[in-house]
Design a protein around this motif. Sequence first.
Motif, PDB file in Angstrom:
ATOM      1  N   GLU A 149      27.789 -32.351 -40.873  1.00 58.34           N
ATOM      2  CA  GLU A 149      27.915 -31.155 -40.041  1.00 58.34           C
ATOM      3  C   GLU A 149      27.485 -31.437 -38.598  1.00 58.34           C
ATOM      4  O   GLU A 149      28.065 -30.893 -37.658  1.00 58.34           O
ATOM      5  N   TRP A 150      26.473 -32.283 -38.431  1.00 59.11           N
ATOM      6  CA  TRP A 150      26.038 -32.662 -37.084  1.00 59.11           C
ATOM      7  C   TRP A 150      27.176 -33.338 -36.343  1.00 59.11           C
ATOM      8  O   TRP A 150      27.434 -33.045 -35.168  1.00 59.11           O
ATOM      9  N   ILE A 151      27.873 -34.234 -37.023  1.00 58.99           N
ATOM     10  CA  ILE A 151      29.013 -34.903 -36.391  1.00 58.99           C
ATOM     11  C   ILE A 151      30.109 -33.894 -36.064  1.00 58.99           C
ATOM     12  O   ILE A 151      30.680 -33.909 -34.963  1.00 58.99           O
ATOM     13  N   SER A 152      30.404 -33.008 -37.007  1.00 58.83           N
ATOM     14  CA  SER A 152      31.450 -32.005 -36.784  1.00 58.83           C
ATOM     15  C   SER A 152      31.148 -31.137 -35.568  1.00 58.83           C
ATOM     16  O   SER A 152      32.055 -30.788 -34.799  1.00 58.83           O
ATOM     17  N   ARG A 153      29.877 -30.787 -35.392  1.00 55.53           N
ATOM     18  CA  ARG A 153      29.506 -29.927 -34.260  1.00 55.53           C
ATOM     19  C   ARG A 153      29.756 -30.606 -32.920  1.00 55.53           C
ATOM     20  O   ARG A 153      29.888 -29.930 -31.886  1.00 55.53           O
ATOM     21  N   HIS A 154      29.814 -31.918 -32.910  1.00 57.54           N
ATOM     22  CA  HIS A 154      30.042 -32.644 -31.657  1.00 57.54           C
ATOM     23  C   HIS A 154      31.506 -33.023 -31.459  1.00 57.54           C
ATOM     24  O   HIS A 154      31.855 -33.633 -30.446  1.00 57.54           O
ATOM     25  N   MET A 155      32.353 -32.646 -32.400  1.00 53.40           N
ATOM     26  CA  MET A 155      33.785 -32.891 -32.280  1.00 53.40           C
ATOM     27  C   MET A 155      34.457 -31.737 -31.537  1.00 53.40           C
ATOM     28  O   MET A 155      33.859 -30.663 -31.383  1.00 53.40           O
ATOM     29  N   PRO A 156      35.688 -31.930 -31.074  1.00 51.69           N
ATOM     30  CA  PRO A 156      36.388 -30.840 -30.384  1.00 51.69           C
ATOM     31  C   PRO A 156      36.544 -29.624 -31.290  1.00 51.69           C
ATOM     32  O   PRO A 156      36.559 -29.742 -32.520  1.00 51.69           O
ATOM     33  N   ARG A 157      36.675 -28.463 -30.669  1.00 54.80           N
ATOM     34  CA  ARG A 157      36.844 -27.218 -31.416  1.00 54.80           C
ATOM     35  C   ARG A 157      38.012 -27.341 -32.393  1.00 54.80           C
ATOM     36  O   ARG A 157      39.096 -27.807 -32.040  1.00 54.80           O
ATOM     37  N   GLY A 158      37.777 -26.942 -33.628  1.00 50.12           N
ATOM     38  CA  GLY A 158      38.825 -26.996 -34.646  1.00 50.12           C
ATOM     39  C   GLY A 158      38.846 -28.282 -35.445  1.00 50.12           C
ATOM     40  O   GLY A 158      39.503 -28.358 -36.479  1.00 50.12           O
ATOM     41  N   ALA A 159      38.129 -29.314 -34.985  1.00 52.21           N
ATOM     42  CA  ALA A 159      38.075 -30.591 -35.707  1.00 52.21           C
ATOM     43  C   ALA A 159      36.795 -30.651 -36.523  1.00 52.21           C
ATOM     44  O   ALA A 159      35.763 -30.113 -36.135  1.00 52.21           O
ATOM     45  N   THR A 160      36.877 -31.298 -37.660  1.00 54.92           N
ATOM     46  CA  THR A 160      35.691 -31.482 -38.494  1.00 54.92           C
ATOM     47  C   THR A 160      35.650 -32.909 -39.022  1.00 54.92           C
ATOM     48  O   THR A 160      36.687 -33.575 -39.133  1.00 54.92           O
ATOM     49  N   TYR A 161      34.457 -33.344 -39.330  1.00 57.37           N
ATOM     50  CA  TYR A 161      34.280 -34.668 -39.918  1.00 57.37           C
ATOM     51  C   TYR A 161      34.854 -34.675 -41.334  1.00 57.37           C
ATOM     52  O   TYR A 161      34.536 -33.816 -42.153  1.00 57.37           O
ATOM     53  N   GLN A 162      35.716 -35.663 -41.602  1.00 57.04           N
ATOM     54  CA  GLN A 162      36.307 -35.830 -42.932  1.00 57.04           C
ATOM     55  C   GLN A 162      35.874 -37.186 -43.472  1.00 57.04           C
ATOM     56  O   GLN A 162      36.183 -38.219 -42.876  1.00 57.04           O
ATOM     57  N   GLU A 163      35.146 -37.158 -44.576  1.00 59.10           N
ATOM     58  CA  GLU A 163      34.532 -38.386 -45.096  1.00 59.10           C
ATOM     59  C   GLU A 163      35.529 -39.524 -45.278  1.00 59.10           C
ATOM     60  O   GLU A 163      35.311 -40.632 -44.795  1.00 59.10           O
ATOM     61  N   THR A 164      36.629 -39.270 -45.986  1.00 55.86           N
ATOM     62  CA  THR A 164      37.550 -40.366 -46.284  1.00 55.86           C
ATOM     63  C   THR A 164      38.294 -40.845 -45.046  1.00 55.86           C
ATOM     64  O   THR A 164      38.700 -42.010 -44.976  1.00 55.86           O
ATOM     65  N   ALA A 165      38.461 -39.976 -44.049  1.00 54.09           N
ATOM     66  CA  ALA A 165      39.174 -40.361 -42.834  1.00 54.09           C
ATOM     67  C   ALA A 165      38.254 -41.036 -41.820  1.00 54.09           C
ATOM     68  O   ALA A 165      38.620 -42.051 -41.210  1.00 54.09           O
ATOM     69  N   HIS A 166      37.055 -40.488 -41.633  1.00 54.81           N
ATOM     70  CA  HIS A 166      36.188 -40.968 -40.559  1.00 54.81           C
ATOM     71  C   HIS A 166      35.174 -42.023 -40.990  1.00 54.81           C
ATOM     72  O   HIS A 166      34.779 -42.861 -40.179  1.00 54.81           O
ATOM     73  N   GLN A 167      34.743 -41.986 -42.235  1.00 49.53           N
ATOM     74  CA  GLN A 167      33.698 -42.924 -42.663  1.00 49.53           C
ATOM     75  C   GLN A 167      34.106 -44.388 -42.472  1.00 49.53           C
ATOM     76  O   GLN A 167      33.337 -45.169 -41.893  1.00 49.53           O
ATOM     77  N   PRO A 168      35.304 -44.799 -42.918  1.00 48.45           N
ATOM     78  CA  PRO A 168      35.679 -46.203 -42.715  1.00 48.45           C
ATOM     79  C   PRO A 168      35.783 -46.582 -41.246  1.00 48.45           C
ATOM     80  O   PRO A 168      35.389 -47.685 -40.846  1.00 48.45           O
ATOM     81  N   SER A 169      36.300 -45.660 -40.419  1.00 47.71           N
ATOM     82  CA  SER A 169      36.445 -45.944 -38.985  1.00 47.71           C
ATOM     83  C   SER A 169      35.088 -46.032 -38.297  1.00 47.71           C
ATOM     84  O   SER A 169      34.811 -46.974 -37.539  1.00 47.71           O
ATOM     85  N   PHE A 170      34.222 -45.069 -38.565  1.00 47.31           N
ATOM     86  CA  PHE A 170      32.913 -45.055 -37.915  1.00 47.31           C
ATOM     87  C   PHE A 170      32.070 -46.252 -38.345  1.00 47.31           C
ATOM     88  O   PHE A 170      31.228 -46.731 -37.582  1.00 47.31           O
ATOM     89  N   ALA A 171      32.275 -46.734 -39.570  1.00 47.90           N
ATOM     90  CA  ALA A 171      31.499 -47.886 -40.055  1.00 47.90           C
ATOM     91  C   ALA A 171      31.778 -49.139 -39.234  1.00 47.90           C
ATOM     92  O   ALA A 171      30.965 -50.068 -39.235  1.00 47.90           O
ATOM     93  N   THR A 172      32.905 -49.170 -38.544  1.00 53.11           N
ATOM     94  CA  THR A 172      33.259 -50.353 -37.747  1.00 53.11           C
ATOM     95  C   THR A 172      32.688 -50.316 -36.338  1.00 53.11           C
ATOM     96  O   THR A 172      32.799 -51.308 -35.619  1.00 53.11           O
ATOM     97  N   CYS A 173      32.086 -49.185 -35.939  1.00 51.73           N
ATOM     98  CA  CYS A 173      31.703 -49.099 -34.525  1.00 51.73           C
ATOM     99  C   CYS A 173      30.325 -48.489 -34.251  1.00 51.73           C
ATOM    100  O   CYS A 173      29.867 -48.529 -33.103  1.00 51.73           O
ATOM    101  N   PHE A 174      29.645 -47.903 -35.247  1.00 49.78           N
ATOM    102  CA  PHE A 174      28.334 -47.352 -34.916  1.00 49.78           C
ATOM    103  C   PHE A 174      27.387 -48.487 -34.522  1.00 49.78           C
ATOM    104  O   PHE A 174      27.570 -49.649 -34.908  1.00 49.78           O
ATOM    105  N   ASP A 175      26.400 -48.168 -33.716  1.00 46.41           N
ATOM    106  CA  ASP A 175      25.490 -49.164 -33.145  1.00 46.41           C
ATOM    107  C   ASP A 175      24.535 -49.675 -34.228  1.00 46.41           C
ATOM    108  O   ASP A 175      23.633 -48.956 -34.665  1.00 46.41           O
TER     109      ASP A 175
END
Length: 205
Positions: A149-175
Amino acid sequence: MSTPYPVIAPIVEGHGEERALHGLLQRLVPHLLPGAYADIQRPHRIPRDRMLKPDPLATALTVVTARTPTPTGVVALLDADDDCPVELAQRLRGHAQVSHAHVPLVAVVAVREFEAWFLAGAAGLAGRAGLPADLTPPSAPETIRGAKEWISRHMPRGATYQETAHQPSFATCFDLDAARSGAPSFDKFCRDILFLLTGRPHPRS
């Protein structure tokens, strides 16, 4: 047949982690040990409630250890949610010792949830998936209920964090380094992976 490099078999609880953990481990191995290579096998998924039971976990370990090449180590990953991560990890290791004592296994429990690691390393997500370019990590990310939910709150209005869509992508770039500093369970994960790579426990383990 033995291999000249480590072979790591992951066991995960969720669909998102199936892809995310594979990519994260491929990224993490040379980050932790420059020049190192490990064969990261396809994660085996087993629901959380079954992973914590002796017989289903034993079955999962039998499946992954029958692969070719034979894994030199297994990493089992799950979210703590509201449970004690230390107790969950001990329970996993205890069950594994009963059925597969010959298999080096590390049990990693993300405090709260896997996404808490993203919060700790949030600077690396800045500008991705509509997140602000100046995104900064919250203080004490592992104490936050609802990292998704914290991630979703920082996304553009109407967008939400989706585990299967964002988790693999974010795993490649978080610090990674910031995540180690800000999320103790991620630091433990890194130390456990180093153990699977070298066979030598870290002094802080």
